[in-house]
Design a protein around this motif. Structure first.
Motif, PDB file in Angstrom:
ATOM      1  N   LYS A  15      -0.749  -4.810 -42.083  1.00 48.14           N
ATOM      2  CA  LYS A  15       0.261  -5.775 -41.627  1.00 48.14           C
ATOM      3  C   LYS A  15       1.072  -5.197 -40.458  1.00 48.14           C
ATOM      4  N   LEU A  16       1.365  -3.897 -40.513  1.00 46.52           N
ATOM      5  CA  LEU A  16       2.098  -3.269 -39.412  1.00 46.52           C
ATOM      6  C   LEU A  16       1.293  -3.318 -38.120  1.00 46.52           C
ATOM      7  N   GLU A  17      -0.020  -3.108 -38.224  1.00 42.98           N
ATOM      8  CA  GLU A  17      -0.880  -3.196 -37.035  1.00 42.98           C
ATOM      9  C   GLU A  17      -0.866  -4.609 -36.462  1.00 42.98           C
ATOM     10  N   MET A  18      -0.868  -5.601 -37.327  1.00 45.53           N
ATOM     11  CA  MET A  18      -0.814  -6.991 -36.867  1.00 45.53           C
ATOM     12  C   MET A  18       0.515  -7.295 -36.187  1.00 45.53           C
ATOM     13  N   ILE A  19       1.610  -6.741 -36.716  1.00 42.56           N
ATOM     14  CA  ILE A  19       2.925  -6.947 -36.109  1.00 42.56           C
ATOM     15  C   ILE A  19       2.965  -6.315 -34.723  1.00 42.56           C
ATOM     16  N   ASN A  20       2.366  -5.136 -34.583  1.00 35.48           N
ATOM     17  CA  ASN A  20       2.313  -4.485 -33.272  1.00 35.48           C
ATOM     18  C   ASN A  20       1.570  -5.330 -32.255  1.00 35.48           C
ATOM     19  N   ALA A  21       0.543  -6.028 -32.726  1.00 39.78           N
ATOM     20  CA  ALA A  21      -0.266  -6.843 -31.820  1.00 39.78           C
ATOM     21  C   ALA A  21       0.501  -8.042 -31.274  1.00 39.78           C
ATOM     22  N   GLU A  22       1.623  -8.380 -31.909  1.00 42.81           N
ATOM     23  CA  GLU A  22       2.418  -9.525 -31.451  1.00 42.81           C
ATOM     24  C   GLU A  22       3.268  -9.200 -30.227  1.00 42.81           C
ATOM     25  N   ASN A  23       3.400  -7.905 -29.900  1.00 42.61           N
ATOM     26  CA  ASN A  23       4.158  -7.470 -28.714  1.00 42.61           C
ATOM     27  C   ASN A  23       5.568  -8.046 -28.686  1.00 42.61           C
ATOM     28  N   ASP A  24       6.247  -7.959 -29.835  1.00 33.96           N
ATOM     29  CA  ASP A  24       7.621  -8.455 -29.932  1.00 33.96           C
ATOM     30  C   ASP A  24       8.576  -7.354 -29.473  1.00 33.96           C
ATOM     31  N   SER A  25       9.091  -7.468 -28.256  1.00 33.95           N
ATOM     32  CA  SER A  25       9.915  -6.404 -27.667  1.00 33.95           C
ATOM     33  C   SER A  25      11.387  -6.614 -28.027  1.00 33.95           C
ATOM     34  N   GLY A  26      12.170  -5.621 -27.706  1.00 38.49           N
ATOM     35  CA  GLY A  26      13.605  -5.699 -27.955  1.00 38.49           C
ATOM     36  C   GLY A  26      14.047  -4.692 -28.995  1.00 38.49           C
ATOM     37  N   LYS A  27      15.325  -4.418 -29.009  1.00 41.55           N
ATOM     38  CA  LYS A  27      15.871  -3.447 -29.945  1.00 41.55           C
ATOM     39  C   LYS A  27      15.915  -4.037 -31.351  1.00 41.55           C
ATOM     40  N   VAL A  28      15.359  -3.300 -32.299  1.00 39.23           N
ATOM     41  CA  VAL A  28      15.344  -3.761 -33.684  1.00 39.23           C
ATOM     42  C   VAL A  28      15.681  -2.592 -34.599  1.00 39.23           C
ATOM     43  N   LEU A  29      16.055  -2.945 -35.823  1.00 38.05           N
ATOM     44  CA  LEU A  29      16.243  -1.988 -36.897  1.00 38.05           C
ATOM     45  C   LEU A  29      15.308  -2.371 -38.049  1.00 38.05           C
ATOM     46  N   PHE A  30      14.921  -1.386 -38.829  1.00 40.49           N
ATOM     47  CA  PHE A  30      14.123  -1.656 -40.013  1.00 40.49           C
ATOM     48  C   PHE A  30      15.030  -1.610 -41.244  1.00 40.49           C
ATOM     49  N   PHE A  31      14.655  -2.387 -42.289  1.00 39.57           N
ATOM     50  CA  PHE A  31      15.447  -2.333 -43.509  1.00 39.57           C
ATOM     51  C   PHE A  31      14.545  -2.386 -44.739  1.00 39.57           C
ATOM     52  N   THR A  32      15.068  -1.884 -45.838  1.00 41.81           N
ATOM     53  CA  THR A  32      14.381  -1.986 -47.128  1.00 41.81           C
ATOM     54  C   THR A  32      15.397  -2.410 -48.182  1.00 41.81           C
TER      55      THR A  32
END
Length: 447
Positions: free
Chosen positions: A267-284
């Motif tokens: 799923k992470l590889e698929m998200i990378n393929a979307e080329n969604d740029s910009g500053k983000v944070l990750f959360f759990t």
């Protein structure tokens, strides 16, 4: 490494199955009926009833019998090779000592609740920790009946419930045979798979909840009790329901569903393929004590909603699975110190339908009841994935906004007994077995 006896047994079982295939082919019959009438589809292959039946020897081709004789002759003289050990003499002595201490019930060895850690505790400490949980009358009810009597009553009720579904046309006579072992003439199979094993509780200690200081001071971690129901009185009913509930939970949960760590990486590889740029944070996020927090009524309501919107599973199967799931959730029990205990809160942890029920319940609560995807905070969430109660996401707001979102989520969820804790947010987070972060190019990486 398999020993000689196991290999010889597997060879004989292979030849037995092969002989039936030859027999049915020579007689222009479909195979699959050799096991006293049971018919297995792919989804219920785990419910196969072992058999010792062989086709009539005089009806087998001479060539097959000759090949069979040679294979059995070879296996009778076959010797397994023992690979060289990779333990040093000191390590081997340590291993032998550890096994001795475990058998003498002086040490207790178990996996941690999360991650790959192995814990070694004093047996008495582990026993008392489990006893403390079982003696908590808010969580468990000690039944005034012996395990033998309780199991016998449960089996009678189970057979009656299955027979009722068969009489209503919801399941077939073959389903009844696979679940209960009851044949068409009212007899019962004598296979060991229909002699239930006593279910018992075992602890998974939450070492990840302890600080380094607590670990150094040998503080006993909090635990999660799991019901070991393998081959128990409800096991075959659970296994029959499991494939349907698995399909149902995956289709119902949709994109948020995560099967395991490899699925997360995909799923992470698929998200990378979307080329969604910009500053983000990750959360759990993590639910506090998920299984004890899901009340049975909520679980069944969620299951009803999932079945109502499902188009893959036939209606009769869904009705039967719903009825059987209700029976499983209400009748699950464990035996501790030769006493029967039934849970007062939540749903059982560790049986064959626990995860599916939890997945369906969480999706129903988050997206059907609370409808978090329609709230103001959803604009900040660009990724939301969930492994049972462990949530991973990508956040486009501030850290303060994230914690406000969690507070609001907890305020809404508390009426349903669900609370989220262990909220992490940052440029790097640990989730399941991996650490997830952004590289200099803005791509998601993991290690």
């Amino acid at each position: 490494m398999a020993n000689k006896e196991d290999i010889q047994f597997d060879a004989k079982e292979f030849l037995r199955k092969l002989s039936w295939k030859v027999f049915f082919k020579n007689n222009n019959q479909s195979d699959g009926q050799e096991l006293s009438g049971q018919v297995l589809d792919e989804k219920h292959s785990s419910l196969r009833i072992p058999s010792r039946n062989h086709p009539p020897p005089d009806e087998m081709p001479a060539l097959f019998n000759e090949i069979k004789s040679k294979i059995l002759g070879f296996m009778s003289t076959f010797e397994t090779s023992k690979p060289p050990g990779n333990l040093t003499p000191a390590e081997q002595r340590g291993k032998s000592w550890l096994i001795k201490e475990v058998k003498a019930q002086r040490l207790f060895v178990t996996k941690a609740d999360k991650g790959g850690a192995i814990l070694i505790l004093n047996f008495e400490d582990a026993f008392q920790a489990v006893k403390k949980e079982m003696d908590n009358d808010r969580k468990f009810e000690c039944m005034s009946v012996t395990p033998e009597v309780h199991t016998e009553r449960l089996q009678k009720n189970l057979i009656a419930t299955v027979k009722e579904c068969e009489d209503s046309g919801l399941i077939t006579d073959n389903d009844r045979l696979l679940i209960t072992g009851i044949t068409n003439n009212g007899g019962k199979k004598h296979s060991p798979v229909f002699r239930p094993v006593t279910p018992y509780p075992y602890p998974l200690f939450k070492i990840h909840k302890c600080s380094q200081e607590q670990i150094s001071n040998k503080v006993i971690p909090p635990l999660r009790l799991v019901h070991s129901t393998y081959q128990g009185p409800l096991y075959r009913l659970e296994k029959w329901c499991s494939p349907c509930l698995t399909d149902l939970s995956r289709s119902y949960c949709g994109d948020e569903f995560l099967q395991d760590t490899p699925d997360l990486i995909d799923k992470l590889e698929m998200i990378n393929a979307e080329n969604d740029s910009g500053k983000v944070l990750f959360f759990t996020l993590d639910v506090v004590a998920l299984y004890p927090s899901i009340c049975k009524d909520m679980a069944l309501k969620a299951m009803d909603h999932a079945m109502e919107h499902d188009i893959l599973v036939d209606t009769d199967t869904k009705i039967a699975v719903r009825k059987f799931s209700d029976f499983i959730l209400n009748e699950s029990f464990v035996v501790f110190e030769n006493k029967v205990y039934k849970g007062k809160v939540g749903i059982p942890t560790g049986n064959c339908i626990s995860r599916q029920v939890a997945d369906i319940s969480m999706h129903w609560l988050l997206f059907i009841v609370l409808q978090i995807h329609k709230g103001n905070w959803w604009q900040f969430i660009t990724v939301w994935r969930r492994y049972i109660d462990d949530i991973f996401g990508r956040w486009r707001g501030t850290t303060r906004q994230f914690h406000l979102f969690v507070n609001e989520l907890n305020n809404k969820a508390k009426d349903y007994g669900i609370q989220f804790a262990d909220a992490q947010i940052g440029e790097s987070v640990h989730y399941l077995d991996v650490t997830i972060y952004l590289d200099d190019n803005g791509e998601i990486q993991y290690c």
